[in-house]
Design an enzyme around this catalytic site. Sequence first.
Site, PDB file in Angstrom:
ATOM      1  N   LYS A  61     -56.340  58.227 -32.914  1.00 19.90           N
ATOM      2  CA  LYS A  61     -55.141  58.606 -32.166  1.00 19.90           C
ATOM      3  C   LYS A  61     -55.334  58.611 -30.651  1.00 19.90           C
ATOM      4  O   LYS A  61     -56.368  58.992 -30.137  1.00 19.90           O
ATOM      5  CB  LYS A  61     -54.670  60.008 -32.594  1.00 19.90           C
ATOM      6  N   GLU A  89     -44.805  63.997 -23.592  1.00 18.80           N
ATOM      7  CA  GLU A  89     -44.091  64.945 -24.463  1.00 18.80           C
ATOM      8  C   GLU A  89     -43.843  66.270 -23.751  1.00 18.80           C
ATOM      9  O   GLU A  89     -42.782  66.884 -23.890  1.00 18.80           O
ATOM     10  CB  GLU A  89     -44.900  65.200 -25.744  1.00 18.80           C
ATOM     11  N   SER A 124     -56.868  63.149 -31.069  1.00 15.45           N
ATOM     12  CA  SER A 124     -56.565  64.097 -32.141  1.00 15.45           C
ATOM     13  C   SER A 124     -57.878  64.624 -32.679  1.00 15.45           C
ATOM     14  O   SER A 124     -58.865  63.898 -32.762  1.00 15.45           O
ATOM     15  CB  SER A 124     -55.792  63.380 -33.248  1.00 15.45           C
ATOM     16  N   HIS A 140     -28.076  51.717 -27.955  1.00 16.81           N
ATOM     17  CA  HIS A 140     -28.250  52.395 -29.253  1.00 16.81           C
ATOM     18  C   HIS A 140     -29.698  52.295 -29.751  1.00 16.81           C
ATOM     19  O   HIS A 140     -29.944  52.368 -30.946  1.00 16.81           O
ATOM     20  CB  HIS A 140     -27.319  51.823 -30.334  1.00 16.81           C
TER      21      HIS A 140
END
Length: 465
Positions: free
Chosen positions: A290, A297, A284, A163
Site C-alpha cells: 500500500k 484524505e 499500511s 458525472h
Amino acid sequence: MTKNKNTSNALWGGRFDDAPSAIMQAINASIGVDKRMAAQDLAGSSAHAAMLAKCGIINASDERLIQDGLSQIGEEIKAGDFIFSAALEDIHMNIEARLGELIGEAAGRLHTARSRNDQVATDLRLWLRDALDEIDERLGAFQKVLVVLAEAQADTIMPGFTHLQSAQPVSFGHYMLAYVEMMDRDRGRFADARARLNECPLGAAALAGTAYRVDRQMTARALGFDRPMSNSLDAVSARDFALEFLSAASICAVHLSRLAEELVIWTSAGFAFVSLSDQFSTGSSIMPQKRNPDAAELVRAKTGRIVGDLNTLLVVMKGLPLAYSKDMQEDKEPVFDAYDALCLSLSAMTGMMADIKINRKALADAAGAAFSSATDLADWLVREANVPFRKAHHITGQIVKCAEKNGKTLSELSLTQMQAICPKIKEDVFAVLTPAASAASRISYGGTAPDNVKAQVKLWKEKLS
Ligand code: ARG
C-alpha cells in the site's frame, strides 16, 4: 458548593466579597485560547497609552512606565517566562495584572477610556489581518506550484469528466489551471475580508464611547487601521469580520477538498493517473503494497472542521442583541482552528502537488478509452458533411455502439465500418478522433487546447511573479 476563599478578582472585584467558584472560573476563562493574541494586545495597549499621553489624559512619566512595562512583558512572553493565569480570565487581564506587578500604580491608568470590549475586538482584527496576509502568501505559493505543473503538462492529455464519467479529452495543464483560478478567487475573497475588517474599534470603550477627549484617529493610524469604526455599539459587537474570514476559509477549504479528492481517485490502482512522492504517502501496517494518500484524505476531512468552525460562529452570533455579550468570547477558538487547519491544508496540498508524478501513458490510455472523442466525430459530421447536430449526435451514437460491440476505440474502427452507418464519413475523420486532436481543437477562449493552456500559463506567471 464550597466557596473559593481567595480574594475577589483584583481587576473587577470592587463590588464582590467572594472569589468566583472553580466552575465559574472554568467556564469564564479564555486565556488558554486568547493568549495567542498577546502580541496584538500589547500593540493595542501601547498605541492606547501613547494616545492617552498625547491627549493629556495620562502624564508622560506614567506613559513611559507603561510602555517600558509592556515591552518587558513582550520579552517575557517571547522567552516563555510569562505565567498565564486562568484566575485572570483572559489575555487582557493577564497582561494588565503583570503590568501592575512591574510598574505599580501607573498600570491602573492604562485602562482609562477603554474597555475589554473594544480591546478584544481590536486584538482579534489585528490578529486576523496578519493571518489573512499569511494565507494570501500560502495561496500564492500554491498557485505557483500549480502553474509550473500546468506548463510542464500542457500537452499531457487526460480524460475530462462529467458525472465522473469520461467526457472529453482535456489538457492536464488546463485541469491544474482550473484550480489556479479557484485559488485566485479565494485570494480575492480573503482580500475583500481584509479590506473590510481594517477599521479600529478602539475608543468605543464598553459600548457607548467615552467622555475622555480621546483621539481615535491616532490609535487607528498607529495600529495600521484605515480609520476608526464610526459607531461604538457596532465596534464592540460586530463579528462579521470573523464570519467573513471563516466563510472565505470554508470556500477555500472546499476547493482544496475537491483537488484532494481528485488525488485520492487518481492515485488509486484503477486510475493510476498520478503518484505521490514518498514524502507525501504513507504505508499500511498490514498490507506491504500500500501507498496511501493520507495527506489528501486529511485535507478533504479538514474541510469538515473548517466549515464546522464557520457554523459554530454563525450560531454563536445568531440572535445576539447589541452590544457585547460574553457569548462572543467563543469567537476566537473557531477562528484560530480554521486558520491552523487551512494553513496546514495549503502546505500539504502545495507539497503534494510540487513533486507529484504524472503517468502520461495511463492518462492517454484513459483519454482514448470510453469514446471520449465522440463529440468530435459529431462535430466533424456537422462541419464537413453538413449534417444537423441532432442527427450527427444520433449517427455518432450508432458508431459508438458499433465500436463497443467490436471492442474498439473510435479511432480503431475502419472507415468501412463507419461508412456502413453514415456513407458521408471520409478518411479525414480520423484526424479528429484521437484524444490529442480532440483537445487541440478546443481553441475557443477558455478552452482546453494546449496552445490556449500555454498562453494562460504565461499570463499566470506574469500575474504571480
Ligand atoms: N475575554 C473577553 C472576550 O474574549 C474579553 C471581553 C470581556 N468583556 C466583558 N465585558 N466581560 O470576549
